[in-house]
Design an enzyme around this catalytic site. Structure first.
Site, PDB file in Angstrom:
ATOM      1  N   HIS A  44      -0.158   0.452   1.664  1.00  0.00           N
ATOM      2  CA  HIS A  44      -0.856   1.466   0.884  1.00  0.00           C
ATOM      3  C   HIS A  44      -1.557   2.380   1.875  1.00  0.00           C
ATOM      4  CE1 HIS A  44      -3.500   3.438  -1.945  1.00  0.00           C
ATOM      5  NE2 HIS A  44      -2.884   2.825  -2.956  1.00  0.00           N
ATOM      6  N   ARG A  87      -5.643  10.583  -4.671  1.00  0.00           N
ATOM      7  CA  ARG A  87      -4.765  11.624  -4.127  1.00  0.00           C
ATOM      8  C   ARG A  87      -4.053  12.368  -5.247  1.00  0.00           C
ATOM      9  NH1 ARG A  87      -0.738   9.398  -1.522  1.00  0.00           N
ATOM     10  NH2 ARG A  87      -1.259   7.232  -1.949  1.00  0.00           N
TER      11      ARG A  87
END
Length: 585
Positions: A242, A264
């Site tokens: 990740h 994001r």
């Protein structure tokens, strides 16, 4: 310990693990099986209080309209997995997610976030062409597991809590599974449970890396057990990092914890040491690129940095409005605040963190393995994600295939009977678990630290053939040290040093396979990036790696991907469909 100190038990259906896969399997087995069927749920920790599904922050991918379709979800999954997924499994995942989300809401009792008009709110996740991730704030996993736990606890399912599975025990001919050997962690005694059908959903947990998201008790036990009984494992080189793991220092377990992808997706920006946004240098999608791409972008910037006081890069959310960030990502803001960072208005240092394991046991879309009586679902199963898992596809995968396994086992046991174990294998597994009692007591944690450094440096985000060869040798050396490290056997009840040793035994066994599989893949696909073979290779000739162990001999081969639904260059979307439904930043 003697060969006689073992308790014997039996059940019809045995489920290993109480994450999304295990709890859904228990729920569906209880609903589908004939009256009187004995169902047993065994878990290394406590039901509903351990495992990776509980830690899910982001959400659950499902196509629920608004232009999104199962076909679009499927194509995103195939493209995200770089054309390595088992397409029949990927289709099943996308199709059944629609059924399962309704079940979670209407039968299990989950409450997910909604829009003002009452429809389920779905947010953007990287690498997807639609806003399809259903969520409960940024604590989705707790909602799902809590409600599933309530449902399972209300049913006549036998619970074996704090029971650690240490060996799959086949029949004498090796063709079928007879049962599972456990350690009752509360007493230290062994328990062997015979079962007609066993579902393995112990979860992955690549905690052999310096930075990792799963809890420390997740140590790939299921895959290690599968290796020892000779089952084939696919895509073992595919470790997903990740991109945004919290970097909070060496002396806190908060380091490595995920700062979820929705940050994001909502417009969060990644900045380097000079405060410059850098992801568009690596991909036209910027911060919304897939996890593998963003992880490599961050890692590449880390290697450019010459400031020894700064290890990672930074995520910045303040431009979206601090109050807005605090409202939309309350859990993330609090998590960062607990570690001394202001996510809403400041910058938070992040580093790629080992998060999910795409590799696993070879299964069919009904979760059956080549060994009669053994079923695998969740992160223990390989195939659905190929070389890269889309954010939001993990918990969908666990609940979809866990439910399928429960239904399939309930049907299959109607023609099955209990099988006798190979007593030689049973005693060998007991001897393996008791090995450290024959050595002088020593510390285990330093060996785990060495393994994490070796895997991060040599088999990490970016790889080379020489580096992975060095990694294989380092892992072998650590294994040899582990075999000489002993445990005091005077009190085996909750002997955590013993379980640390067993955790390490699983991790080194699987770490070797990760490195060896990486050597066999001489191209770069998804989570596996080789600097000496940076090209992805011909998609039409796509292959997956297959690992199999016979005794101490580990063999790695390549198998061609079967394009059963769609071929590279083609799509199942209608010709008029737009490339993406996600608004560009």
């Amino acid at each position: 310990m003697t060969r006689f100190e073992i308790e014997r038990d039996e059940t019809d259906i045995l489920i290993l693990g109480s994450g999304g896969a295990g709890l859904f399997a228990a729920l569906h087995a209880a609903q589908s099986a004939a009256p009187g069927t004995r169902i047993t749920l065994a878990v290394k920790g406590l039901i509903g209080k351990c495992g990776c599904t509980r830690m899910v922050q982001g959400g659950y991918n499902v196509a629920l309209g608004g232009g999104d379709t199962v076909e679009r979800h499927f194509m995103d999954t195939i493209n995200g997995g770089k054309w390595l997924p088992n397409q029949d499994m990927a289709w099943r995942l996308c199709e059944q997610a629609v059924v399962r989300i309704r079940e979670l809401e209407n039968e299990v009792g989950c409450f997910f976030d909604r829009n003002p008009d009452g429809t389920l709110h779905q947010k953007a996740f990287a690498g997807q062409t639609a806003d399809r991730t259903v969520h409960k704030g940024d604590l989705t996993g707790i909602e799902i597991i809590s409600r599933l736990m309530e449902q399972v606890l209300a049913r006549p399912v036998r619970k074996l809590q704090e029971h650690r599975a240490v060996g799959l025990v086949p029949t004498k001919d090796g063709a079928s599974l007879a049962g599972v050997l456990f350690i009752d962690m509360r007493t230290g005694r062994f328990r062997f449970v015979r079962a007609k059908a066993v579902m393995m959903g112990t979860g992955g947990g690549p905690t052999m890396y310096k930075y990792h998201t799963p809890s420390g008790d997740k140590t790939m036990d299921g895959l290690a057990m599968a290796l020892r009984v000779g089952l084939p494992l696919r895509d073992m080189e595919m470790v997903q990092f990740h991109p945004t793991g919290l970097l909070a220092g060496d002396y806190t377990r908060m380091t490595g914890t995920v700062l979820e992808e929705g940050l994001r997706g909502a417009g969060g920006q990644l900045l380097n040491a000079r405060g410059e946004r850098f992801m568009f240098d690596y991909d036209k999608r910027g911060e919304r690129a897939t996890r593998d791409v963003v992880s490599r972008g961050i890692y590449a910037e880390m290697r450019k940095n010459n400031d020894p006081t700064q290890v990672g890069m930074f995520i910045s959310m303040g431009h979206l409005g601090p109050d807005n960030v605090r409202r939309k990502f309350a859990g993330m803001v609090k998590r960062c605040a607990d570690s001394g960072f202001d996510l809403a208005a400041g910058k938070v240092e992040v580093v790629p963190t080992a998060h999910y394991f795409m590799g696993g046991v070879v299964v069919d879309p009904d979760t059956r393995t080549e060994m009669e009586g053994l079923y695998v679902a969740g992160e223990d199963a390989g195939g659905a994600h190929g070389s890269n898992r889309l954010g939001g596809n993990g918990v969908a995968n666990s609940t979809v295939f866990g439910g399928i396994a429960g239904d399939v086992m309930a049907a299959d046991i109607r023609r099955m009977s209990l099988r006798d174990p190979d007593e030689t294998v049973l005693q060998a597994e007991i001897a393996r678990a008791c090995h450290p009692f024959s050595k002088k007591a020593d510390k285990i944690q330093p060996l785990r630290n060495k393994l994490q450094e070796a895997m991060w440096e040599d088999v990490g985000v970016m790889r080379t053939g020489a580096g992975m060869q060095r990694g294989v040798k380092r892992v072998a050396g650590i294994r040899a040290e582990l075999m000489e490290a002993g445990v005091d056997p005077s009190n085996l009840a909750f002997n955590l040093t013993w379980h640390d040793w067993l955790n390490m035994a699983s991790l080194v066994e699987v770490s070797e396979v990760i490195a060896r599989a990486g050597q066999v893949r001489e191209n770069s696909r998804g989570a596996h990036f080789r600097e000496d073979f940076p090209e992805s290779g011909d998609l039409e000739s796509s292959y997956f790696t297959l690992a199999r162990k016979r005794g101490d001999d580990l063999t790695l081969t390549r198998e061609q991907v079967q394009f059963t639904i769609v071929r590279p260059g083609e799509t199942v979307l209608p010709a008029h469909e737009p490339e993406t439904l996600v608004a560009t930043q």
